[in-house]
Design an enzyme around this catalytic site. Structure first.
Site, PDB file in Angstrom:
ATOM      1  N   HIS A  65       0.814  -1.226   0.000  1.00  0.00           N
ATOM      2  CA  HIS A  65       0.000   0.000   0.000  1.00  0.00           C
ATOM      3  C   HIS A  65       0.844   1.271   0.000  1.00  0.00           C
ATOM      4  CE1 HIS A  65       0.085   1.047   4.416  1.00  0.00           C
ATOM      5  NE2 HIS A  65       0.100  -0.262   4.608  1.00  0.00           N
ATOM      6  N   GLU A 211      -5.134   1.670   2.604  1.00  0.00           N
ATOM      7  CA  GLU A 211      -5.033   0.491   3.475  1.00  0.00           C
ATOM      8  C   GLU A 211      -5.227   0.865   4.928  1.00  0.00           C
ATOM      9  OE1 GLU A 211      -3.011  -2.499   6.100  1.00  0.00           O
ATOM     10  OE2 GLU A 211      -2.647  -0.354   5.860  1.00  0.00           O
ATOM     11  N   ASP A 234       3.699  -6.145   3.526  1.00  0.00           N
ATOM     12  CA  ASP A 234       3.493  -5.068   4.493  1.00  0.00           C
ATOM     13  C   ASP A 234       4.657  -5.095   5.474  1.00  0.00           C
ATOM     14  OD1 ASP A 234       2.186  -3.080   6.235  1.00  0.00           O
ATOM     15  OD2 ASP A 234       0.329  -3.686   5.249  1.00  0.00           O
ATOM     16  N   HIS A 321       3.837   2.848  13.522  1.00  0.00           N
ATOM     17  CA  HIS A 321       2.910   3.976  13.649  1.00  0.00           C
ATOM     18  C   HIS A 321       3.458   5.069  14.555  1.00  0.00           C
ATOM     19  CE1 HIS A 321      -1.063   2.095  12.000  1.00  0.00           C
ATOM     20  NE2 HIS A 321      -0.011   1.823  11.236  1.00  0.00           N
TER      21      HIS A 321
END
Length: 354
Positions: A65, A211, A234, A321
Site C-alpha cells: 500500500h 489500506e 506489508d 505507527h
C-alpha cells in the site's frame, strides 16, 4: 562501507501520502514502474496496477500500500489554531510537540502540534493522554482570517520526519509502513521485466490506496485483477526490543529476513511455495502465526470474488505507527528476492485449490 539505499525507495519514503491523498506516492510509483510494465492502470480509488503478461502461467498479484498515517484539518478557531482528526491508527501520546507539513492547494504550510504544557497541568491531568480534540496545530497565524488565507478544512498533514540511515543498513523513516511494501512490489516487477521471456506467470504489482483506513484499495483492485495467486507485502512487528513479551507477540527481529505468515488468512499452497522459494535461493526468513484475518491487504484479497490463494510477507519493523519507524534495508532486499523467486517458480496449470 556506507550503505546506499535505492532512489526509488527513498523517493517513496519522502512522499507525503495520507490515506485518500496518495498523489505524491502515486507519482513516484508511476515514475519508476510504469515504463517497465506491459500495461499500467490508474483507477478511481488511486490504485496503481502494473502488469507483466508472462507466458501462459497463472496470474499472481503482489500488493503493497501507498498510503500512510496523517491528519486532516476539521476546524479552525478564531485565533487561527487548527483542529484535526487522525487518518489511520495513531498513538495519541506521540502526537504533541511534532513538526508537521500541511499539504494545501497553495503549497506546503509548516506547523507544530500543540497541547497544554505540563507546567499548566495538575497532578491528575499529567497522568492522562490528551484527547484528539485537546490538541491542535499551530501555524503561527494571527487569527482565523490569516489561517484561512493559507489552509482550509480538509487539508491533510504528515509528520515532518524524513528518511535517514541510523547505522549500516538500518534506517528510520516516517512511513516505512508501508512505503517499503509498495517499493518491494514495484521493484520486483522492474526486475522481472528484465527476464520476461522466461517468466511463465502473469505478474500484477499493485500499489494500493487507503489500506490504513480499511484495506479499501486492495478490496477493489483484487476484485478487478481477479488473480489466481496473491502475496500482500506489508510491515510486521519486530519484537527484538525491550518491553515486548515474546510469549504474546512471537519472536522476530531486524536483519533476519522477511516474515512469512501462517494462519487462516494464508493459503497453505502459497505458504509452502514461499518457503520453497526462500530455501531454493538461501533467503533468510522468519515465521509468524496469526489466528485471524490479518490487518493487511491480505485480508481483503483472500476474500475477493470467489476467493484468492493469498500469502503475506512482512518486513520486520520497530516502533510501528510512530514518526521514526525503523527497518533494516537488507530485509527489504531479501523480500524482493523472495517475491522474484515465488513468481519465477509458478508454472502453467498451477492453482491454489487444496
Amino acid at each position: 562501507m556506507t550503505y546506499t539505499p535505492s532512489e526509488f525507495l527513498v523517493d517513496l519514503l519522502n512522499a507525503k501520502s495520507p490515506s485518500g491523498a496518495e498523489g505524491q506516492s502515486q507519482a513516484v510509483f508511476d515514475k519508476y514502474v510504469e515504463s517497465h510494465s506491459d500495461s499500467y492502470e490508474r483507477d478511481v480509488l488511486g490504485n496503481r496496477i502494473a502488469t507483466l503478461e508472462g507466458n501462459g502461467g497463472p496470474s499472481v498479484m503482489f500488493s503493497g500500500h501507498l498510503d500512510e498515517l496523517g491528519f486532516i484539518i476539521t476546524y479552525i478557531d478564531e485565533k487561527g489554531f487548527l483542529y484535526f482528526a487522525t487518518i489511520g491508527g495513531h498513538d495519541r501520546i506521540i502526537i504533541p510537540g511534532r513538526r508537521v507539513l500541511i499539504q494545501t492547494n497553495k503549497g506546503v504550510v509548516k506547523g507544530v502540534t500543540g497541547k497544554r504544557a505540563v507546567h499548566l497541568m495538575n497532578a491528575e491531568d499529567r497522568e492522562k493522554v490528551p484527547k484528539i480534540n485537546e490538541m491542535w496545530i499551530d501555524i503561527a497565524a494571527a487569527n482565523k482570517e490569516d489561517a484561512l488565507s493559507r489552509v482550509q478544512v480538509g487539508d491533510v498533514a504528515t509528520y515532518d520526519h524524513e528518511f535517514e540511515l541510523i547505522h549500516g543498513s538500518v534506517g528510520a523513516a516516517r512511513a516505512f509502513d508501508n512505503k517499503c511494501g509498495a517499493y518491494i512490489v514495484g521493484e520486483t516487477l522492474r526486475r522481472l521485466s528484465a527476464d520476461n521471456e522466461s517468466l511463465k506467470a502473469k505478474v500484477i504489482s499493485v500499489g494500493t490506496a487507503q489500506e490504513e483506513i480499511g484495506v479499501r484499495g486492495a478490496t477493489t483492485s483484487s476484485y478487478g485483477v481477479n488473480p489466481d495467486f496473491a502475496v500482500a507485502v506489508d510491515v510486521g512487528h519486530s519484537t527484538d526490543h525491550p518491553d515486548c513479551d515474546k510469549r504474546k507477540f512471537g519472536e522476530t527481529k531486524l536483519g533476519a529476513g522477511p516474515i512469512i505468515t501462517r494462519g487462516p488468512n494464508i493459503n497453505p499452497i502459497v505458504f509452502n511455495k514461499l518457503i520453497e522459494a526462500a530455501k531454493k535461493r538461501d533467503i533468510p526468513y522468519q515465521l509468524e502465526g496469526d489466528p485471524r484475518p490479518t490487518g493487511t491487504d491480505a485480508r481483503a484479497i483472500q476474500m475477493a470474488r470467489s476467493g484468492v490463494a493469498t500469502g503475506l510477507i512482512s518486513v520486520p519493523l520497530r516502533y510501528m505507527h510512530t514518526p521514526s519507524e525503523m527497518v533494516d534495508l537488507e530485509d527489504v532486499e531479501q523480500s524482493i528476492r523472495l517475491l522474484e523467486g515465488f513468481a519465477k517458480d509458478l508454472q502453467v496449470g498451477e492453482n491454489g485449490n487444496w
